[in-house]
Design a protein around this motif. Structure first.
Motif, PDB file in Angstrom:
ATOM      1  N   GLY A  19     -31.317   2.643  28.054  1.00 32.75           N
ATOM      2  CA  GLY A  19     -29.866   2.550  28.040  1.00 32.75           C
ATOM      3  C   GLY A  19     -29.381   1.859  26.776  1.00 32.75           C
ATOM      4  N   MET A  20     -28.398   2.455  26.113  1.00 32.71           N
ATOM      5  CA  MET A  20     -27.848   1.885  24.879  1.00 32.71           C
ATOM      6  C   MET A  20     -26.340   2.053  24.892  1.00 32.71           C
ATOM      7  N   HIS A  21     -25.633   0.953  24.644  1.00 34.59           N
ATOM      8  CA  HIS A  21     -24.176   0.944  24.712  1.00 34.59           C
ATOM      9  C   HIS A  21     -23.579   1.911  23.695  1.00 34.59           C
ATOM     10  N   HIS A  22     -22.723   2.807  24.169  1.00 35.67           N
ATOM     11  CA  HIS A  22     -22.036   3.812  23.359  1.00 35.67           C
ATOM     12  C   HIS A  22     -23.005   4.748  22.643  1.00 35.67           C
ATOM     13  N   VAL A  23     -24.233   4.843  23.147  1.00 37.67           N
ATOM     14  CA  VAL A  23     -25.215   5.824  22.668  1.00 37.67           C
ATOM     15  C   VAL A  23     -25.704   6.669  23.841  1.00 37.67           C
ATOM     16  N   GLY A  24     -25.946   6.012  24.979  1.00 38.82           N
ATOM     17  CA  GLY A  24     -26.469   6.709  26.147  1.00 38.82           C
ATOM     18  C   GLY A  24     -25.393   7.480  26.879  1.00 38.82           C
ATOM     19  N   LEU A  25     -24.912   8.536  26.243  1.00 37.56           N
ATOM     20  CA  LEU A  25     -23.925   9.420  26.860  1.00 37.56           C
ATOM     21  C   LEU A  25     -24.628  10.682  27.358  1.00 37.56           C
ATOM     22  N   ALA A  26     -23.878  11.547  27.993  1.00 38.80           N
ATOM     23  CA  ALA A  26     -24.469  12.724  28.633  1.00 38.80           C
ATOM     24  C   ALA A  26     -25.232  13.596  27.651  1.00 38.80           C
ATOM     25  N   GLU A  27     -24.721  13.733  26.428  1.00 41.37           N
ATOM     26  CA  GLU A  27     -25.376  14.603  25.451  1.00 41.37           C
ATOM     27  C   GLU A  27     -26.818  14.183  25.194  1.00 41.37           C
ATOM     28  N   LEU A  28     -27.020  12.894  24.965  1.00 37.80           N
ATOM     29  CA  LEU A  28     -28.362  12.412  24.660  1.00 37.80           C
ATOM     30  C   LEU A  28     -29.237  12.424  25.904  1.00 37.80           C
ATOM     31  N   ALA A  29     -28.703  11.951  27.022  1.00 44.08           N
ATOM     32  CA  ALA A  29     -29.490  11.915  28.258  1.00 44.08           C
ATOM     33  C   ALA A  29     -29.974  13.307  28.645  1.00 44.08           C
ATOM     34  N   ALA A  30     -29.096  14.290  28.562  1.00 48.60           N
ATOM     35  CA  ALA A  30     -29.474  15.657  28.920  1.00 48.60           C
ATOM     36  C   ALA A  30     -30.516  16.205  27.963  1.00 48.60           C
ATOM     37  N   ALA A  31     -30.382  15.910  26.692  1.00 48.18           N
ATOM     38  CA  ALA A  31     -31.345  16.407  25.706  1.00 48.18           C
ATOM     39  C   ALA A  31     -32.735  15.843  25.966  1.00 48.18           C
ATOM     40  N   VAL A  32     -32.810  14.559  26.292  1.00 45.55           N
ATOM     41  CA  VAL A  32     -34.106  13.935  26.577  1.00 45.55           C
ATOM     42  C   VAL A  32     -34.727  14.541  27.833  1.00 45.55           C
ATOM     43  N   SER A  33     -33.930  14.692  28.869  1.00 44.93           N
ATOM     44  CA  SER A  33     -34.447  15.266  30.110  1.00 44.93           C
ATOM     45  C   SER A  33     -34.879  16.718  29.912  1.00 44.93           C
ATOM     46  N   ASN A  34     -34.084  17.483  29.188  1.00 45.60           N
ATOM     47  CA  ASN A  34     -34.442  18.883  28.939  1.00 45.60           C
ATOM     48  C   ASN A  34     -35.731  19.009  28.140  1.00 45.60           C
ATOM     49  N   ALA A  35     -36.040  17.990  27.342  1.00 42.97           N
ATOM     50  CA  ALA A  35     -37.249  18.011  26.519  1.00 42.97           C
ATOM     51  C   ALA A  35     -38.467  17.482  27.270  1.00 42.97           C
ATOM     52  N   GLY A  36     -38.295  17.098  28.534  1.00 48.65           N
ATOM     53  CA  GLY A  36     -39.427  16.671  29.339  1.00 48.65           C
ATOM     54  C   GLY A  36     -39.515  15.189  29.613  1.00 48.65           C
ATOM     55  N   GLY A  37     -38.625  14.394  29.002  1.00 49.34           N
ATOM     56  CA  GLY A  37     -38.601  12.965  29.256  1.00 49.34           C
ATOM     57  C   GLY A  37     -37.581  12.618  30.325  1.00 49.34           C
ATOM     58  N   LEU A  38     -37.213  11.348  30.388  1.00 49.88           N
ATOM     59  CA  LEU A  38     -36.172  10.901  31.310  1.00 49.88           C
ATOM     60  C   LEU A  38     -34.998  10.375  30.494  1.00 49.88           C
ATOM     61  N   GLY A  39     -33.919  11.148  30.464  1.00 48.07           N
ATOM     62  CA  GLY A  39     -32.710  10.695  29.806  1.00 48.07           C
ATOM     63  C   GLY A  39     -31.956   9.702  30.677  1.00 48.07           C
TER      64      GLY A  39
END
Length: 324
Positions: A19-39
């Motif tokens: 979790g990162m303030h004003h970084v952990g938004l839906a765009e990044l979280a979804a990209a990480v999850s779609n790539a196989g990690g946990l956004g």
């Protein structure tokens, strides 16, 4: 890859976006999850529980994979509406929560009753054991190298991770200094079941931050972070800039007499200006020593694929040859 963390969270690779303030938004979280990690969506970046609920819905539109929400319990007089945030998480059917800051015990039972897995961020073995005792499913062990708040013990991961492996029964991930396949292979070797990356994920195409921030990370070295607010026992590792230099000057001048009010202009409410507007000197912003290993801005998928490929090569290649 298969570890206790991939099995616990239902993910392909043992790589978590912190979790990162004003970084952990839906765009990044979804990209990480779609790539196989946990956004992970950063809960308190959303100003209200309703805003968090909307961000969770937005993330669901971008991924059908598991993702989490970070909920940091702050030592403040005017507490955020934590029950409301927990309700938004549960009603949004989020299955993983990363807690941080103060002891989350008050909310762990409600989360677990709703089928939510809880991973708590810890900077010491004693705190990790406490998290285990209150029912957390896993912990993120944050070494002294990490960006943000490394605690006050100053123990780096080469010591902290094996100590955690000696003491914990629940799985844990390594946080602080994690950037590439070498990081993942080393963390697994030291007893962790995966890694948590913050700073490295900021320097990706999908990270919703100003290009100035990404270029600052590429241009920095491992010597360019500083520790501030140590006299206040609220130590934070940040990237050196003009605001950080002012804080350090104030700490030197005021010594034990320094108060939070003396540095509030440099540390409070600065993230929107830094992350959205690219005003790098607007205030102190978290950055790990791992910045010395960041040299490009790949897509999240390119980064995760590269980490897994490198780690696999190290484990089945170089290390296997050494013991053959």
């Amino acid at each position: 890859m298969k570890t206790k963390i991939t099995e616990l969270f239902g993910i392909e690779y043992p790589i978590i976006q912190g979790g990162m303030h004003h970084v952990g938004l839906a765009e990044l979280a979804a990209a990480v999850s779609n790539a196989g990690g946990l956004g992970v969506i950063t809960g308190l970046t959303q100003r209200t529980p309703d805003d968090l609920a909307a961000e969770i819905r937005r993330c669901r539109e971008m991924t059908d994979k598991a993702f989490g929400v970070n909920l940091t319990f702050l030592p403040t007089v005017n507490h955020p509406d934590y029950p409301g945030y927990v309700r938004a998480i549960v009603e949004g059917e989020v299955k993983v929560v990363e807690t941080a800051g103060n002891n989350p015990q008050q909310y762990v039972a409600a989360l677990k009753e709703a089928g939510v897995k809880v991973i708590h961020k810890c900077t010491s073995v004693r705190h990790a054991l406490k998290a285990e005792s209150i029912g957390c499913d896993a912990v993120s062990v944050d070494g002294f190298e990490c960006g943000g708040h490394p605690g006050e013990d100053d123990v780096p991961n080469f010591i902290l991770l094996p100590r955690a492996a000696d003491e914990l029964q629940i799985p844990f991930v390594a946080s602080g200094g994690m950037a590439d396949g070498r990081s993942l292979a080393a963390a697994l070797s030291l007893g962790a079941d995966g890694i948590n990356m913050g700073t490295r994920f900021i320097a990706t195409r999908e990270a919703p931050v100003h290009e100035n921030v990404k270029q600052a990370l590429i241009g920095a070295t491992e010597l360019d972070t500083r520790l501030v607010m140590r006299p206040l026992r609220n130590t934070e590792r940040v990237l050196r800039n003009a605001a950080v230099d002012r804080i350090i000057e104030k700490e030197a001048a005021l010594g034990a007499n320094i108060r939070f009010e003396d540095v509030v202009d440099e540390v409070a409410g600065v993230y929107p200006r830094v992350m959205k507007e690219g005003a790098l000197d607007a205030g102190a912003w978290s950055c790990g020593m791992v910045v010395g290993l960041i040299r490009d801005v790949p897509t999240v998928k390119e980064l995760i694929d590269r980490i897994v490929r490198e780690a696999t090569g190290i484990i089945v290649g170089r290390l296997a040859r050494i013991v053959a």
